[in-house]
Design an enzyme around this catalytic site. Structure first.
Site, PDB file in Angstrom:
ATOM      1  N   ASP A  38      -7.900  -5.603   0.264  1.00  0.00           N
ATOM      2  CA  ASP A  38      -8.381  -6.394  -0.865  1.00  0.00           C
ATOM      3  C   ASP A  38      -7.958  -7.854  -0.804  1.00  0.00           C
ATOM      4  O   ASP A  38      -8.445  -8.665  -1.581  1.00  0.00           O
ATOM      5  CB  ASP A  38      -7.868  -5.780  -2.177  1.00  0.00           C
ATOM      6  CG  ASP A  38      -8.496  -4.430  -2.410  1.00  0.00           C
ATOM      7  OD1 ASP A  38      -9.689  -4.304  -2.099  1.00  0.00           O
ATOM      8  OD2 ASP A  38      -7.804  -3.517  -2.868  1.00  0.00           O
ATOM      9  N   HIS A  69       0.853  -1.193   0.000  1.00  0.00           N
ATOM     10  CA  HIS A  69       0.000   0.000   0.000  1.00  0.00           C
ATOM     11  C   HIS A  69       0.879   1.230   0.000  1.00  0.00           C
ATOM     12  O   HIS A  69       1.938   1.229   0.617  1.00  0.00           O
ATOM     13  CB  HIS A  69      -0.909   0.008   1.245  1.00  0.00           C
ATOM     14  CG  HIS A  69      -2.059   0.925   1.104  1.00  0.00           C
ATOM     15  ND1 HIS A  69      -1.985   2.258   1.407  1.00  0.00           N
ATOM     16  CD2 HIS A  69      -3.322   0.703   0.661  1.00  0.00           C
ATOM     17  CE1 HIS A  69      -3.158   2.825   1.169  1.00  0.00           C
ATOM     18  NE2 HIS A  69      -3.983   1.904   0.713  1.00  0.00           N
TER      19      HIS A  69
END
Ligand code: CMC
Length: 430
Positions: free
Chosen positions: A364, A306
């Site tokens: 996710d 991320h």
């Protein structure tokens, strides 16, 4: 906000720049006058060191793995609150009282139907159209249906447009799904809560009664809370930039949906599940870990890494717990995809490459397994993300419109093309 300064030296000339402090998190050097004073721009492709705006909505500490909506930790909201309460919080800055909540829920619920002519819009698409393509088109098209809420200078119209989008998103998302499988659209049922209503619009058929499973509804509601906002990510920045020109809110949210579709952003949940399916069994994991580490191979572990979180994504922890709850409720004891996911996570968390680069599972990684178990096809995953993120986009858009200092967003560039040259006719070009 205060008032220290930072001095930089440009071509031997010292320039003092104001430093602004937030409530928490890094301070910023205000460079808005830099060009005027030095004739130089700053250069930060990908915005890794640039705060594009001031905001009071969401705070992330990527190193500590903290996510706050209006100051409240995401795990507390996900555990104790519901999605519409989170919407109220993001939009208005405070948790609602019981009366405010009842009024807000009522107002959103009254807007769940879409103009009946939208049905014809849907039938213009091929059945195999990606539902995100349909969402970009249909949400943009709302501006053609609801002319009475596109004047952004009118606070009442802004509010109605916001309610409409939060309320109609589940209806449009369910219609996109129903259309893709050739089933009739199911109208909203307003005595159901927001998420139960969405489940019903997706999975009910006119031929038999549909009972919403409260465990699945609660799990999906929590997934919506986790996705509701994430400060200045790519799609939110897209919405702000589109809105900065004065574009109507439906068009701005359609722009956000388009941006979200990409596999590096909201499309990652679909990509993560496809990856787990491709890996198939835990014995193939080392092969995929090696591919992810290979500089010459474009493959990445989807659902890992991320831009902001350099620690475990706090949303991923709640997501993982929700996955187990959903699989338990559905009696899925041995899900091969879950086996692959758990093992892959364990291996990656110990692998030097991932440890060194601080690559942790993001939201996710587990959401795809959960949504698949609930019955959603992979093509709908990003649509569900868009549904939940709509409130975040709207809250950020409203904050920008209400800011009196707001101006059109207009980044500059470092030009590396040809210097000025004279036009040469075709005959002379040799
Ligand atoms: N697998 C393998 N290597 C990776 C991964 C990954 N998933 N993510 C980053 N890296 C490596 C990358 O190759 C680079 O290595 P090096 O420094 O040797 O060149 C280093 O880690 C830094 O990566 P980056 O691309 O510069 O980092 P970024 O901040 O630009 O990208 C990201 C962040 C999320 C786009 C990226 O981690 C990624 O592509 N992850 C997979 C897609 C994904 O799961 N996206 C969902 C994000 S969370 C939901 C959302 O916010 O939309």
């Amino acid at each position: 906000m205060s008032s220290s300064t930072s001095t930089i030296s440009v071509d031997g000339k010292s320039v003092e720049l104001p430093v602004k402090e937030g409530t928490i998190g890094p301070s910023v050097v205000d460079i808005s006058k830099l060009y005027g004073q030095t004739g130089m721009f700053t250069y930060d492709p990908g915005f890794t060191s640039t705060a594009a705006t001031e905001s009071k909505i969401t705070y992330i500490d990527g190193d500590k793995g903290i996510l706050l909506y209006r100051g409240y930790p995401i795990d507390q909201l996900a555990e104790h609150g519901d999605f519409l309460e989170t919407c109220y919080l993001l939009l208005y800055g405070e948790l609602p009282t019981a009366a405010q909540k009842a009024d807000f829920d009522y107002r959103v619920t009254r807007h769940t139907m879409v103009h009946d002519q939208m049905n014809r819009f849907f039938t213009g698409f091929r059945r195999d159209a990606h539902p995100m393509a349909i969402m970009v088109a249909c949400v943009g098209a709302l501006s053609a249906f609801y002319h009475d809420s596109t004047d952004i200078s009118d606070p009442h119209q802004r509010m109605i447009a916001s309610m409409r989008m939060i309320a109609k998103m589940p209806t449009l998302a369910a219609m996109a799904y129903k259309y893709s499988i050739g089933q009739p659209f199911v109208y909203p049922q307003n005595d159901l809560d927001y998420t139960s209503n969405f489940l019903k619009m997706c999975f009910a058929v006119p031929a038999e009664e549909y009972k919403v499973n409260p465990v699945l509804s609660r799990a999906l509601d929590r997934i919506f809370i986790l996705h509701a906002d994430h400060e200045q990510n790519a799609s939110t920045s897209t919405v702000r930039l589109a809105g900065s020109s004065g574009a109507n809110p439906f068009a701005c949210i359609a722009a956000g949906i388009a941006c979200l579709w990409g596999p590096a952003h909201g499309g990652a949940n679909e990509a993560a599940l496809k990856m787990l399916e491709e890996i198939g069994t835990p014995d193939h994991i080392p092969e995929y870990i090696a591919k992810a580490k290979d500089k010459n191979d474009p493959f990445r572990l989807m659902g890992f890494g991320h831009r902001v979180y350099k620690n475990y994504d706090p949303r991923a922890r709640i997501m993982q717990k929700t996955t187990h709850e959903v699989l338990n409720e559905l009696g899925i004891k041995d899900d091969p995809l879950l086996d692959v996911a758990v093992e892959l996570e364990q291996i990656a968390l110990k692998d030097e490459y991932f440890v060194e680069k601080k690559l942790y599972p993001n939201i996710d990684f587990y959401s795809g397994i959960t949504l698949k178990a609930m019955g959603f096809p992979t093509s709908m995953f990003t649509v569900l993300f868009a549904l939940a993120r709509t409130v975040g986009w709207i809250a950020q858009w409203s904050e920008m419109i209400e800011d009196p200092s707001q101006r059109i967003g207009r980044p500059r560039q470092l030009y590396t093309g040809s210097p000025e040259r004279d036009y040469v006719t075709v005959a002379q070009r040799g």
